[in-house]
Write a protein that holds these residues in place. Structure first.
Motif, PDB file in Angstrom:
ATOM      1  N   VAL A  45      -9.013 -19.143  47.932  1.00  0.00           N
ATOM      2  CA  VAL A  45      -9.267 -20.319  47.098  1.00  0.00           C
ATOM      3  C   VAL A  45      -9.705 -19.876  45.705  1.00  0.00           C
ATOM      4  N   LEU A  46      -8.849 -20.151  44.715  1.00  0.00           N
ATOM      5  CA  LEU A  46      -9.134 -19.814  43.320  1.00  0.00           C
ATOM      6  C   LEU A  46      -8.907 -21.036  42.433  1.00  0.00           C
ATOM      7  N   SER A  47      -9.230 -22.196  42.959  1.00  0.00           N
ATOM      8  CA  SER A  47      -9.005 -23.445  42.246  1.00  0.00           C
ATOM      9  C   SER A  47     -10.140 -23.742  41.268  1.00  0.00           C
ATOM     10  N   ASN A  48      -9.792 -24.516  40.213  1.00  0.00           N
ATOM     11  CA  ASN A  48     -10.793 -25.041  39.284  1.00  0.00           C
ATOM     12  C   ASN A  48     -11.648 -23.957  38.642  1.00  0.00           C
ATOM     13  N   LYS A  49     -11.032 -22.841  38.283  1.00  0.00           N
ATOM     14  CA  LYS A  49     -11.776 -21.749  37.664  1.00  0.00           C
ATOM     15  C   LYS A  49     -11.438 -21.577  36.184  1.00  0.00           C
ATOM     16  N   MET A  50     -10.561 -22.438  35.663  1.00  0.00           N
ATOM     17  CA  MET A  50     -10.172 -22.403  34.253  1.00  0.00           C
ATOM     18  C   MET A  50      -9.592 -21.049  33.846  1.00  0.00           C
ATOM     19  N   MET A  51      -8.980 -20.355  34.773  1.00  0.00           N
ATOM     20  CA  MET A  51      -8.394 -19.050  34.480  1.00  0.00           C
ATOM     21  C   MET A  51      -7.158 -19.195  33.600  1.00  0.00           C
ATOM     22  N   THR A  52      -7.051 -18.354  32.593  1.00  0.00           N
ATOM     23  CA  THR A  52      -5.852 -18.310  31.756  1.00  0.00           C
ATOM     24  C   THR A  52      -4.943 -17.153  32.143  1.00  0.00           C
ATOM     25  N   ASN A  53      -5.493 -16.221  32.911  1.00  0.00           N
ATOM     26  CA  ASN A  53      -4.721 -15.051  33.304  1.00  0.00           C
ATOM     27  C   ASN A  53      -5.164 -14.596  34.689  1.00  0.00           C
ATOM     28  N   LEU A  54      -4.198 -14.319  35.538  1.00  0.00           N
ATOM     29  CA  LEU A  54      -4.488 -13.822  36.886  1.00  0.00           C
ATOM     30  C   LEU A  54      -3.975 -12.390  36.968  1.00  0.00           C
ATOM     31  N   THR A  55      -4.875 -11.448  36.957  1.00  0.00           N
ATOM     32  CA  THR A  55      -4.487 -10.040  36.930  1.00  0.00           C
ATOM     33  C   THR A  55      -4.459  -9.450  38.335  1.00  0.00           C
ATOM     34  N   GLN A  65      -7.234  -7.326  51.737  1.00  0.00           N
ATOM     35  CA  GLN A  65      -6.198  -7.410  52.768  1.00  0.00           C
ATOM     36  C   GLN A  65      -5.252  -8.576  52.458  1.00  0.00           C
ATOM     37  N   PRO A  66      -4.419  -8.433  51.464  1.00  0.00           N
ATOM     38  CA  PRO A  66      -3.518  -9.526  51.092  1.00  0.00           C
ATOM     39  C   PRO A  66      -2.554  -9.919  52.201  1.00  0.00           C
ATOM     40  N   ASP A  67      -2.312  -8.993  53.130  1.00  0.00           N
ATOM     41  CA  ASP A  67      -1.346  -9.284  54.196  1.00  0.00           C
ATOM     42  C   ASP A  67      -1.884 -10.267  55.232  1.00  0.00           C
ATOM     43  N   VAL A  68      -3.192 -10.598  55.193  1.00  0.00           N
ATOM     44  CA  VAL A  68      -3.740 -11.566  56.145  1.00  0.00           C
ATOM     45  C   VAL A  68      -3.832 -12.968  55.535  1.00  0.00           C
ATOM     46  N   ILE A  69      -3.548 -13.094  54.252  1.00  0.00           N
ATOM     47  CA  ILE A  69      -3.659 -14.375  53.561  1.00  0.00           C
ATOM     48  C   ILE A  69      -2.412 -15.222  53.831  1.00  0.00           C
ATOM     49  N   SER A  70      -2.624 -16.455  54.305  1.00  0.00           N
ATOM     50  CA  SER A  70      -1.512 -17.361  54.553  1.00  0.00           C
ATOM     51  C   SER A  70      -1.437 -18.504  53.541  1.00  0.00           C
ATOM     52  N   LYS A  71      -2.571 -18.772  52.838  1.00  0.00           N
ATOM     53  CA  LYS A  71      -2.591 -19.832  51.825  1.00  0.00           C
ATOM     54  C   LYS A  71      -3.296 -19.333  50.571  1.00  0.00           C
ATOM     55  N   VAL A  72      -2.706 -19.649  49.426  1.00  0.00           N
ATOM     56  CA  VAL A  72      -3.351 -19.369  48.148  1.00  0.00           C
ATOM     57  C   VAL A  72      -3.424 -20.673  47.368  1.00  0.00           C
ATOM     58  N   LEU A  73      -4.637 -21.045  46.962  1.00  0.00           N
ATOM     59  CA  LEU A  73      -4.870 -22.276  46.227  1.00  0.00           C
ATOM     60  C   LEU A  73      -5.308 -21.933  44.810  1.00  0.00           C
ATOM     61  N   LEU A  74      -4.436 -22.237  43.852  1.00  0.00           N
ATOM     62  CA  LEU A  74      -4.672 -21.878  42.454  1.00  0.00           C
ATOM     63  C   LEU A  74      -4.589 -23.085  41.534  1.00  0.00           C
ATOM     64  N   GLU A  75      -4.734 -24.287  42.095  1.00  0.00           N
ATOM     65  CA  GLU A  75      -4.561 -25.476  41.269  1.00  0.00           C
ATOM     66  C   GLU A  75      -5.703 -25.640  40.268  1.00  0.00           C
ATOM     67  N   ARG A  76      -5.372 -26.367  39.179  1.00  0.00           N
ATOM     68  CA  ARG A  76      -6.333 -26.720  38.127  1.00  0.00           C
ATOM     69  C   ARG A  76      -6.947 -25.492  37.461  1.00  0.00           C
ATOM     70  N   ASN A  77      -6.073 -24.625  37.006  1.00  0.00           N
ATOM     71  CA  ASN A  77      -6.450 -23.546  36.109  1.00  0.00           C
ATOM     72  C   ASN A  77      -5.641 -23.705  34.820  1.00  0.00           C
ATOM     73  N   LYS A  78      -5.497 -22.636  34.062  1.00  0.00           N
ATOM     74  CA  LYS A  78      -4.700 -22.677  32.833  1.00  0.00           C
ATOM     75  C   LYS A  78      -3.691 -21.536  32.812  1.00  0.00           C
ATOM     76  N   LEU A  79      -3.171 -21.228  33.985  1.00  0.00           N
ATOM     77  CA  LEU A  79      -2.264 -20.092  34.118  1.00  0.00           C
ATOM     78  C   LEU A  79      -0.899 -20.379  33.500  1.00  0.00           C
ATOM     79  N   LYS A  80      -0.320 -19.356  32.867  1.00  0.00           N
ATOM     80  CA  LYS A  80       1.012 -19.467  32.300  1.00  0.00           C
ATOM     81  C   LYS A  80       2.021 -18.617  33.053  1.00  0.00           C
ATOM     82  N   ASP A  81       1.528 -17.693  33.853  1.00  0.00           N
ATOM     83  CA  ASP A  81       2.405 -16.841  34.657  1.00  0.00           C
ATOM     84  C   ASP A  81       1.601 -16.290  35.823  1.00  0.00           C
ATOM     85  N   LEU A  82       2.302 -15.605  36.730  1.00  0.00           N
ATOM     86  CA  LEU A  82       1.662 -15.016  37.904  1.00  0.00           C
ATOM     87  C   LEU A  82       2.003 -13.539  37.973  1.00  0.00           C
TER      88      LEU A  82
END
Length: 249
Positions: A45-55, A65-82
């Protein structure tokens, strides 16, 4: 079947044969289970963090352990790319990117072949990439409140797709070949003047929302949608309904 339609001739909105749906305007909501914050270890869960960049470094800090993650929530930020490093989430099934600043569809998403559900509401996306059909496991696509004007046949090979929501975009016509296993289709709040013929080929369609468009008539062949349970077409320019629609009730 639930039918909610308003004709200019009658001036009456009616719902037949069943109780009115809880939300007659938007039956296909983007507020799915995947948009709810979860404390489960398989949800990032990385929602509502006002992030402009996700590094990539930041992703590493969030989970080792990214291989165990089944859901990623990134809504309501300011991202322009991934970052491309998201491909390391090899078991990711759901991603919510709503209300960011992408404008263009992030290219890495088409490399995330385990995805089953994409939610990108309010991102000003103008087009889907040509390799979008690589996401053959997709079951749900929710792209409301974007700037889409056409999708062509981008989705026709997605044979697991059952829910497609394209409300509040800029479709004036909708010419597309859609997978015939779709059961829920939302095209409300567009600029459609003509009922899209491609819909008549969706033999498994159960819910159809065409409300808040400019459609003047329904095709007499609409009774071929024998599985249809809910048809919402309020706030169009209908003068009458075809007699064949009675075959669906």
């Amino acid at each position: 079947m639930v039918l909610s339609a308003k004709t200019k001739q009658s001036g009456v909105t009616s719902t037949t044969n069943m109780d009115k749906p809880n939300n007659s305007k938007r039956p296909l909501s983007h507020a799915t289970d995947s948009t709810r914050t979860s404390e489960s270890c398989d949800v990032l869960v990385l929602s509502n963090k006002m992030m402009t960049n996700l590094t990539s470094e930041f992703l590493t800090e969030q989970t080792t352990q990214p291989d165990v993650i089944s859901k990623v929530l990134l809504e309501r930020n300011k991202l322009k790319d991934l970052p491309f490093e998201l491909v390391d989430f090899i078991n990711l099934e759901v991603i919510n990117l709503s209300y960011n600043c992408f404008h263009q569809f992030p290219s890495v998403i088409c490399e995330m072949l385990s995805l089953r559900e994409i939610i990108m509401v309010g991102c000003e996306i103008e087009a889907l990439p040509s390799n979008f059909d690589q996401l053959s496991g997709l079951e749900t696509i929710i792209l409301d409140l974007n700037h889409l004007r056409k999708i062509g046949d981008t989705l026709c090979t997605l044979n697991k797709l059952t829910t497609l929501s394209l409300g509040m975009n800029y479709f004036s016509v909708f010419y597309s070949t859609l997978p015939d296993q779709i059961t829920k289709l939302n095209l409300d709040n567009n600029h459609l003047a003509v009922f899209p013929d491609c819909i008549l080929a969706l033999a498994n369609l159960r819910q159809l929302n065409l409300s808040f468009n400019r459609i003047k008539e329904l095709p007499v062949e609409i009774d071929g949608l024998t599985e249809l349970e809910e048809l919402l077409i309020v706030k169009n320019r209908l003068h009458a309904l075809p007699s064949t629609i009675c075959n669906l009730v």
